[in-house]
Design an enzyme around this catalytic site. Structure first.
Site, PDB file in Angstrom:
ATOM      1  N   TYR A 196     107.694 121.115 104.588  1.00  0.00           N
ATOM      2  CA  TYR A 196     106.519 120.365 105.123  1.00  0.00           C
ATOM      3  C   TYR A 196     106.779 119.648 106.293  1.00  0.00           C
ATOM      4  O   TYR A 196     105.766 118.965 106.787  1.00  0.00           O
ATOM      5  CB  TYR A 196     106.064 119.436 104.109  1.00  0.00           C
ATOM      6  CG  TYR A 196     105.403 120.467 102.802  1.00  0.00           C
ATOM      7  CD1 TYR A 196     106.125 121.283 102.194  1.00  0.00           C
ATOM      8  CD2 TYR A 196     104.214 120.150 102.786  1.00  0.00           C
ATOM      9  CE1 TYR A 196     105.415 121.894 101.232  1.00  0.00           C
ATOM     10  CE2 TYR A 196     103.369 120.833 101.474  1.00  0.00           C
ATOM     11  CZ  TYR A 196     104.062 121.798 100.723  1.00  0.00           C
ATOM     12  OH  TYR A 196     103.542 122.239  99.823  1.00  0.00           O
ATOM     13  N   LYS A 234     116.259 124.255  94.099  1.00  0.00           N
ATOM     14  CA  LYS A 234     116.721 125.487  93.966  1.00  0.00           C
ATOM     15  C   LYS A 234     118.074 125.665  94.632  1.00  0.00           C
ATOM     16  O   LYS A 234     118.217 126.392  95.483  1.00  0.00           O
ATOM     17  CB  LYS A 234     115.516 126.577  94.778  1.00  0.00           C
ATOM     18  CG  LYS A 234     115.549 127.584  94.713  1.00  0.00           C
ATOM     19  CD  LYS A 234     115.200 128.365  93.332  1.00  0.00           C
ATOM     20  CE  LYS A 234     115.683 129.952  93.359  1.00  0.00           C
ATOM     21  NZ  LYS A 234     115.610 130.563  92.120  1.00  0.00           N
ATOM     22  N   ASP A 273     112.614 127.759  89.175  1.00  0.00           N
ATOM     23  CA  ASP A 273     112.176 128.643  88.667  1.00  0.00           C
ATOM     24  C   ASP A 273     112.350 128.284  87.048  1.00  0.00           C
ATOM     25  O   ASP A 273     111.295 128.632  86.047  1.00  0.00           O
ATOM     26  CB  ASP A 273     112.595 130.153  88.962  1.00  0.00           C
ATOM     27  CG  ASP A 273     113.969 130.210  89.275  1.00  0.00           C
ATOM     28  OD1 ASP A 273     114.807 128.911  89.266  1.00  0.00           O
ATOM     29  OD2 ASP A 273     114.902 131.198  88.773  1.00  0.00           O
ATOM     30  N   ASP A 325     105.075 120.222  95.130  1.00  0.00           N
ATOM     31  CA  ASP A 325     103.600 120.872  95.141  1.00  0.00           C
ATOM     32  C   ASP A 325     103.554 121.741  94.182  1.00  0.00           C
ATOM     33  O   ASP A 325     102.261 121.697  93.478  1.00  0.00           O
ATOM     34  CB  ASP A 325     103.679 121.300  96.715  1.00  0.00           C
ATOM     35  CG  ASP A 325     102.250 121.404  97.245  1.00  0.00           C
ATOM     36  OD1 ASP A 325     101.271 120.980  96.333  1.00  0.00           O
ATOM     37  OD2 ASP A 325     102.019 122.080  98.421  1.00  0.00           O
TER      38      ASP A 325
END
Ligand code: NAP
Length: 447
Positions: A195, A262, A313, A337
């Site tokens: 972002y 992640k 995940d 987000d």
């Protein structure tokens, strides 16, 4: 004399102060507000009515908010003239008064959409590369666009944490069997990650140069014709965000903080986020925090806050299957987000999801949904997201009793099946209220 050009603060009231990192709220704080675009006026009017009623009922006139209207988005264009969607007055007011609240904002499209790179630079405009030529002079072509106002506000004011509490309110229809099991507060990093806005179109010179650099200097081949985005994540940005999440857990006596990342794939960005988090917690909070790995091996006799991490995940499964094991979540920008919207959906959708963007001293509370333009001026939209953002704001001021009163009244109103269209269409036997009627029903239930 006040420092603003086109707005005047109210005569009554005084600014909130921050002393030694703690908020000091006067009995009558001046709080700037931005109504927002689209449904903004409707939902702001409803929110102000509910907040004022709760404060008045709770403190019997001894405390009250002195509201100060400032502008951004379309209302700023009207007040400040062409192209000024985020006036300096607005930025200065938030800086001066420390706490503000806003409705949703439209990012308007520029009034002269196409200018060339050189002209855009000369005008100091934010620009985005486009694969074409300037209509006038044939130079590389750009589309003039206003940068997202929300992103600009966060960056200019260094509001580095997007804070989103997600819990279920009794009576709200949801897609899961036990929505009450999810009650988390998500701290999403607001200033870094993909972002950060460092992106180059597949056919730009910058992308070509970067691909060449990566291949020749770094020996990392990238398929030619690729668009390129950069994902910066720093120790500074990660640690201040995770620290804020841990402090929140300490202040609210919550049992765990989970870092969601992640890092198994992106080791030096997301993996580093996790490692920097553990490192900082070990240095600064070892008397209050225990790592999950240590806790599993040796137990947690002192009842410390458990610091754990989960791969992103897997976390999406966890919040559905084992939601009660999570309390505070700290995560980089993109994960945050996705995760905050997914969690909000689990408890009934964005219409009831509040949010705040917070820095060290400043806090800007906001509805999490957009301007829902098709409902503009219809007195129809659900104001709950903004009302609950107002509840977060009252908690931030230290006015917990008034905040609790609103939550109780909102739950009671939903329990009476007196709701706006979005909830009514999912509930059997409910009465559909206008935005203003819904606010009046909540006020009626504030006792
Ligand atoms: P949106 O405004 O959130 O609206 C999408 C849909 O969500 C609406 O059509 C409506 O669904 C539902 N909805 C949203 N708010 C609601 C409310 N208060 N009560 C009831 N239903 C509500 O998303 P969008 O259409 O993608 O974006 C519109 C504009 O908002 C864009 O200009 C975007 O840039 C801006 N935006 C601003 C913010 C912000 O300022 N924080 C955030 C997101 C988007 P139904 O049609 O099913 O009734």
């Amino acid at each position: 004399m006040h420092p603003f050009q086109k707005v005047s603060p109210p005569e009554e009231g005084s600014p909130i102060r921050i002393e030694n990192g703690q908020i000091v709220t006067p009995a009558c704080p001046i709080i700037p507000f931005i109504t927002g675009d689209g449904i903004g006026t409707d939902i702001w009017t409803a929110t102000q009515m509910v907040l004022d009623e709760a404060v008045n009922q709770t403190y019997g006139g001894l405390r009250r908010i002195s509201w100060f209207q400032i502008h951004a988005g379309l209302s700023a264009l009207k007040t400040y003239g062409q192209d000024n969607v985020l006036p300096d007055d607005t930025i200065e007011a938030i800086k001066k008064y420390k706490v503000a609240i806003k409705g949703p904002l439209t990012t308007p499209v520029g009034s002269y959409p196409y200018v060339c790179l050189a002209c855009a630079k000369e005008q100091g405009e934010s620009i985005q590369n486009r694969p074409s030529k300037c209509e006038k002079c044939g130079s590389p072509f750009v589309t003039k666009r206003f940068r997202s106002l929300n992103v600009t506000l966060r960056q200019v004011l260094d509001l580095y944490a997007c804070v989103r509490p997600v819990r279920w309110y009794k009576g709200v229809p949801t897609p899961v069997k036990s929505p009450e099991r999810l009650n988390v507060i998500i701290f999403r990093e607001n200033t870094e990650d993909v972002y950060a806005g460092i992106e180059f179109s597949y056919d730009s010179q910058e992308a070509t140069d970067l691909i060449e650099f990566l291949e020749k200097r770094m020996h990392k081949p990238v398929r030619s014709g690729s668009g390129i985005g950069i994902k910066p994540i720093s120790a500074f940005g990660s640690q201040r965000l995770i620290k804020k999440a841990i402090i929140y857990a300490i202040q609210h006596n919550l049992p765990s903080v989970t870092m969601v990342h992640k890092g198994n794939i992106m080791k030096f960005t997301e993996g580093a986020f996790r490692d920097w988090g553990y490192e900082m917690a070990h240095k600064e909070f070892s008397d209050k925090v225990i790592f999950e790995s240590v806790c599993q091996a040796r137990g947690n006799p002192d009842g410390k806050i458990i610091l754990k991490d989960r791969i992103a995940d897997q976390m999406f499964q966890q919040v559905l299957l084992r939601p009660d094991e999570y309390h505070v979540i700290a995560t980089p920008n993109l994960n945050g987000d996705y995760l905050s919207d997914a969690c909000a959906a689990q408890v009934g959708g964005l219409g009831l999801a509040p949010g705040a963007n917070m820095g060290d001293d400043l806090a800007l509370f906001e509805a999490t949904h957009g301007t829902a333009p098709k409902y503009t001026g219809q007195d129809k939209a659900n104001p709950s997201s903004l009302i609950l953002s107002g509840v977060m704001m009252l908690e931030h001021l230290g006015w917990q009793e008034a905040a609790d009163m609103i939550v109780k009244a909102l739950e009671k109103t939903i329990g009476q099946k007196r709701v706006t269209y979005d909830l009514e269409r999912q509930m059997s036997g409910a009465t559909c209220l206008k935005t203003s009627e819904f606010a009046a029903a909540i006020c009626e239930n504030i006792t």
